[in-house]
Design an enzyme around this catalytic site. Structure first.
Site, PDB file in Angstrom:
ATOM      1  N   LYS A 186     -24.827 -22.848  -9.637  1.00  0.00           N
ATOM      2  CA  LYS A 186     -24.754 -24.142  -8.774  1.00  0.00           C
ATOM      3  C   LYS A 186     -25.742 -23.931  -7.564  1.00  0.00           C
ATOM      4  CE  LYS A 186     -20.762 -26.589  -6.634  1.00  0.00           C
ATOM      5  NZ  LYS A 186     -21.461 -27.004  -5.526  1.00  0.00           N
ATOM      6  N   ARG A 245     -28.276 -33.334  -4.083  1.00  0.00           N
ATOM      7  CA  ARG A 245     -28.202 -34.086  -5.590  1.00  0.00           C
ATOM      8  C   ARG A 245     -28.786 -35.197  -5.304  1.00  0.00           C
ATOM      9  NH1 ARG A 245     -22.505 -34.432  -8.540  1.00  0.00           N
ATOM     10  NH2 ARG A 245     -23.240 -35.653 -10.404  1.00  0.00           N
TER      11      ARG A 245
HETATM   12  P1  ATP Z   1     -19.321 -29.059  -3.042  1.00  0.00           P
HETATM   13  O1  ATP Z   1     -18.856 -29.220  -1.623  1.00  0.00           O
HETATM   14  O2  ATP Z   1     -18.397 -27.859  -3.780  1.00  0.00           O
HETATM   15  O3  ATP Z   1     -20.707 -29.003  -3.289  1.00  0.00           O
HETATM   16  P2  ATP Z   1     -19.109 -31.653  -3.751  1.00  0.00           P
HETATM   17  O4  ATP Z   1     -17.847 -32.053  -3.499  1.00  0.00           O
HETATM   18  O5  ATP Z   1     -20.330 -31.962  -3.041  1.00  0.00           O
HETATM   19  O6  ATP Z   1     -18.921 -30.101  -3.966  1.00  0.00           O
HETATM   20  P3  ATP Z   1     -18.558 -31.235  -6.740  1.00  0.00           P
HETATM   21  O7  ATP Z   1     -18.777 -32.307  -7.664  1.00  0.00           O
HETATM   22  O8  ATP Z   1     -17.442 -30.905  -6.262  1.00  0.00           O
HETATM   23  O9  ATP Z   1     -19.179 -32.013  -5.212  1.00  0.00           O
HETATM   24  O10 ATP Z   1     -19.519 -30.135  -6.731  1.00  0.00           O
HETATM   25  C1  ATP Z   1     -20.687 -30.322  -7.627  1.00  0.00           C
HETATM   26  C2  ATP Z   1     -21.933 -30.225  -6.682  1.00  0.00           C
HETATM   27  O11 ATP Z   1     -22.696 -29.181  -7.152  1.00  0.00           O
HETATM   28  C3  ATP Z   1     -22.799 -31.598  -7.246  1.00  0.00           C
HETATM   29  O12 ATP Z   1     -22.585 -32.800  -6.688  1.00  0.00           O
HETATM   30  C4  ATP Z   1     -24.267 -30.974  -7.123  1.00  0.00           C
HETATM   31  O13 ATP Z   1     -24.514 -31.408  -5.999  1.00  0.00           O
HETATM   32  C5  ATP Z   1     -24.085 -29.656  -7.076  1.00  0.00           C
HETATM   33  N1  ATP Z   1     -24.837 -28.838  -8.279  1.00  0.00           N
HETATM   34  C6  ATP Z   1     -25.761 -27.844  -8.083  1.00  0.00           C
HETATM   35  N2  ATP Z   1     -26.070 -27.220  -9.103  1.00  0.00           N
HETATM   36  C7  ATP Z   1     -25.617 -27.984 -10.055  1.00  0.00           C
HETATM   37  C8  ATP Z   1     -25.603 -28.093 -11.637  1.00  0.00           C
HETATM   38  N3  ATP Z   1     -26.125 -27.100 -12.377  1.00  0.00           N
HETATM   39  N4  ATP Z   1     -25.035 -28.855 -12.186  1.00  0.00           N
HETATM   40  C9  ATP Z   1     -24.079 -29.973 -11.589  1.00  0.00           C
HETATM   41  N5  ATP Z   1     -24.088 -30.153 -10.349  1.00  0.00           N
HETATM   42  C10 ATP Z   1     -24.562 -28.838  -9.429  1.00  0.00           C
END
Ligand code: ATP
Length: 582
Positions: A249, A254
């Site tokens: 992660k 993103r």
């Molecule tokens: P967090 O605050 O935990 O990052 P979030 O609310 O922004 O969470 P989530 O969907 O809960 O978003 O967590 C996934 C996020 O992790 C994705 O939005 C992406 O930006 C990031 N990410 C990093 N590496 C990866 C990966 N290998 N596959 C998917 N998402 C990834």
């Protein structure tokens, strides 16, 4: 339909606070309106001209709108100001002056005529454009009745005061057909792939709900991004989804990449087009991606070319900027870890299993595999069905300074807009009973006393999104733990979005603040625990019951990549509370 008639609907909607009644009014409006007008009407309802991911703005400040009013009604500024001061509402002030003035130019303008003029207003740019904008709006005001003037003034300022979001529009489209909200899931599913409300409304109006079945990804229309569920051990993950691909992660930002006809557009999590910020990634996509048309996603992370190390979020985030883009790009080049493929050369891949998408993604990258040379890298994925192996991969990720891992179900489809079990994040938990941070909306602030009087802010109120009622409920008032710079930053950002319109906020009297702000600013908050509280409204059924609150809340970072509705939802908070107490 005439704009005058549309303004009656605007007024009725403005006057009610009931979500259900608003839904019914919107449904009545959608029923009456012609298919070729519904898309324009939906944009105008939102104070826009095109969907929000197309960054076409009106480009007028309040000052410009005031000039239009003065010119339209031949008014003295002093007279206007004294009236505006009393009502505090620029739309109603324009309406009042129009009532007092007989205009020979008055015409019954159609929605199309108003839309066409607003389109001209929004697209006029360059030297002398402010003058052009002032004249277009002034001309519209002269031609319109008083009530229309109220909304003609508000639309370009984006302050409609109607108090509903996209979700209520989706409900209303269902209501238009069925007289209830039962079609909302089908409509919402299409909206997640094509988040253009005008387009969705027009498709339904022209082809019925069945027309939505054919909707797939469209290059240069961002898809609402899928999100991950949370678990906190390798075994829990295997128990839930079995054999899976474990990817690191990355902690950057993103991006959803759209490519067609040698043109690349990049979209952030909240579907904002951010292409201009990342010229290095644009170049990388053009050189290293083998497709005629493609939509894929990845995480952009800063890279130190000297040490060949990836940079922590605090450094990567410096690339998010409006100025000095080229020089920062040299100093902190980005690498994009591609992890999802959604569309390629006419093929909609959203609904096929992860492992098939992954193979196609691997084939789409024409890269050397050398970190120093490529801009686009493939996020490594390791297959396993063993809990301890996942723990090991997790430890390795943490040792490299990453946030944790994301496990992906091998036969899981990509679920636009959903937080689903096809992706599970396993993050380092922070010395607290809850194993994730909480994304909150800043709802307002109190002016500082004592030590912080100089900053003009002493505490800020935050809340989460209550999907059921399309409103925000409070969870904490944060008055400590920020650096001086953070206090100044939050105050500066809040002051740009001040409002006196709190429709859509559910706040206990005890938690009222000195300055309210529009739903716009999202912050990531770390807390030790979720507790019950009588003064917070998250999950509170009435004034005598308790809601949920955050204990020892601290600011982690600003989440400019999230929309207000992408804050942690009330349902998620309730689930976190239940899990914490288990
Ligand atoms: P967090 O605050 O935990 O990052 P979030 O609310 O922004 O969470 P989530 O969907 O809960 O978003 O967590 C996934 C996020 O992790 C994705 O939005 C992406 O930006 C990031 N990410 C990093 N590496 C990866 C990966 N290998 N596959 C998917 N998402 C990834």
């Amino acid at each position: 339909m005439k704009f005058k008639h549309l303004s009656f609907f605007f007024e009725k909607i403005e006057e009610t606070a009931s979500r259900l009644v608003i839904t019914e009014y919107l449904a009545d409006l959608f029923k009456e309106i012609a298919p070729e007008q519904i898309d324009k009407t939906v944009y105008l309802l939102q104070g826009r001209i095109r969907p929000s991911f197309e960054s076409l703005e009106f480009g007028v400040a309040e000052k410009t709108v005031v000039k239009s009013i003065l010119s339209a009604f031949n008014l003295e500024k002093k007279l206007f100001d004294s009236e505006y001061r009393i009502s505090g509402d620029i739309g109603k002030t324009a309406e009042k002056f129009k009532k007092e003035i007989m205009s020979l130019e008055e015409k019954d303008l159609s929605i199309d005529e108003v839309y066409r003029d607003f389109y001209r207003l929004a697209t006029s740019s360059g030297n002398g454009s402010q003058e052009v904008k002032i004249n277009i709006l002034a001309h519209l005001l002269r031609q319109s009745d008083p009530l229309s003037c109220r909304y003609l003034v508000r639309i370009p300022l984006g302050i409609m005061r109607l108090g509903f979001s996209d979700m209520t529009v989706l409900d209303a489209l269902s209501w238009m057909i069925k007289g209830d909200k039962s079609l909302r899931p089908v409509i919402e599913k299409a909206y997640h792939v094509r988040p253009d409300l005008g387009f969705i409304a027009r498709t339904i109006k022209e082809k019925g709900v069945d027309g939505l079945n054919k909707i797939g990804p469209e290059v240069f229309t961002p898809i609402i991004m899928m999100r991950a569920e949370r678990l906190s051990s390798g075994q829990e993950i295997v128990d839930k989804i079995g054999r899976c691909a474990v990817e690191p992660k990355y902690d950057g930002f993103r991006l959803q990449v759209h490519y067609k006809n040698d043109q690349v557009k990049l979209y952030s999590r909240n579907l904002e087009e951010v292409s201009y910020m990342y010229p290095d990634i644009i170049e990388g996509v053009k050189k290293e991606v083998g497709a005629k048309e493609i939509v894929f996603e990845g995480e952009a992370v800063g890279f130190d070319p000297k040490t060949e190390a990836f940079l922590p979020f605090q450094e990567t985030v410096q690339r998010k900027r409006k100025y000095d883009i080229e020089s920062k790009a040299k100093e902190i080049p980005l690498k994009l870890f591609a992890f999802e493929l959604l569309y390629k050369d006419g093929e909609n891949l959203v609904g096929i299993p992860y492992d098939e998408r992954r193979k196609k993604l691997e084939k789409s990258l024409e890269v050397s595999g050398k970190i120093s040379q490529d801009t686009i890298l493939l996020a490594p994925g390791e297959l396993t069905d063993e809990g301890p192996k996942i723990e090991l991969l997790f430890d390795e990720a943490i040792a490299k300074g990453l946030e944790g891992i994301i496990a992906k179900k091998l036969d899981g489809i990509y679920q636009p807009g959903a937080r689903g079990w096809n992706w599970i994040k396993f993050k380092r938990s922070y010395s607290s009973k809850i194993d994730d941070t909480i994304d909150c909306l800043v709802m307002g602030y109190d002016v500082g006393k004592g030590k912080r009087a100089g900053f003009g802010i002493g505490a800020f109120l935050v809340g989460v999104y209550d999907t059921q009622y399309d409103r925000y409920v409070t969870v904490a008032k944060i008055g400590t733990g920020l650096t001086d710079e953070e206090w100044q930053e939050i105050r500066k950002r809040c002051d740009k979005i001040r409002t006196d319109d709190t429709k859509g906020y559910e706040v206990d009297k005890m938690m009222s603040v000195d300055v309210w702000v529009k739903p716009s600013l999202v912050v990531e908050i770390k807390a030790d625990e979720i507790t019950k509280s009588p003064v917070h409204t998250a999950g509170r059924s009435n004034k005598n019951s308790s809601g949920l609150a955050l204990r020892f809340p601290r600011l982690v970072r600003f989440r400019d990549d999230k929309n207000p509705q992408e804050t942690t939802t009330l349902t998620e908070l309730e689930e976190m509370f239940a899990k914490q107490n288990r």
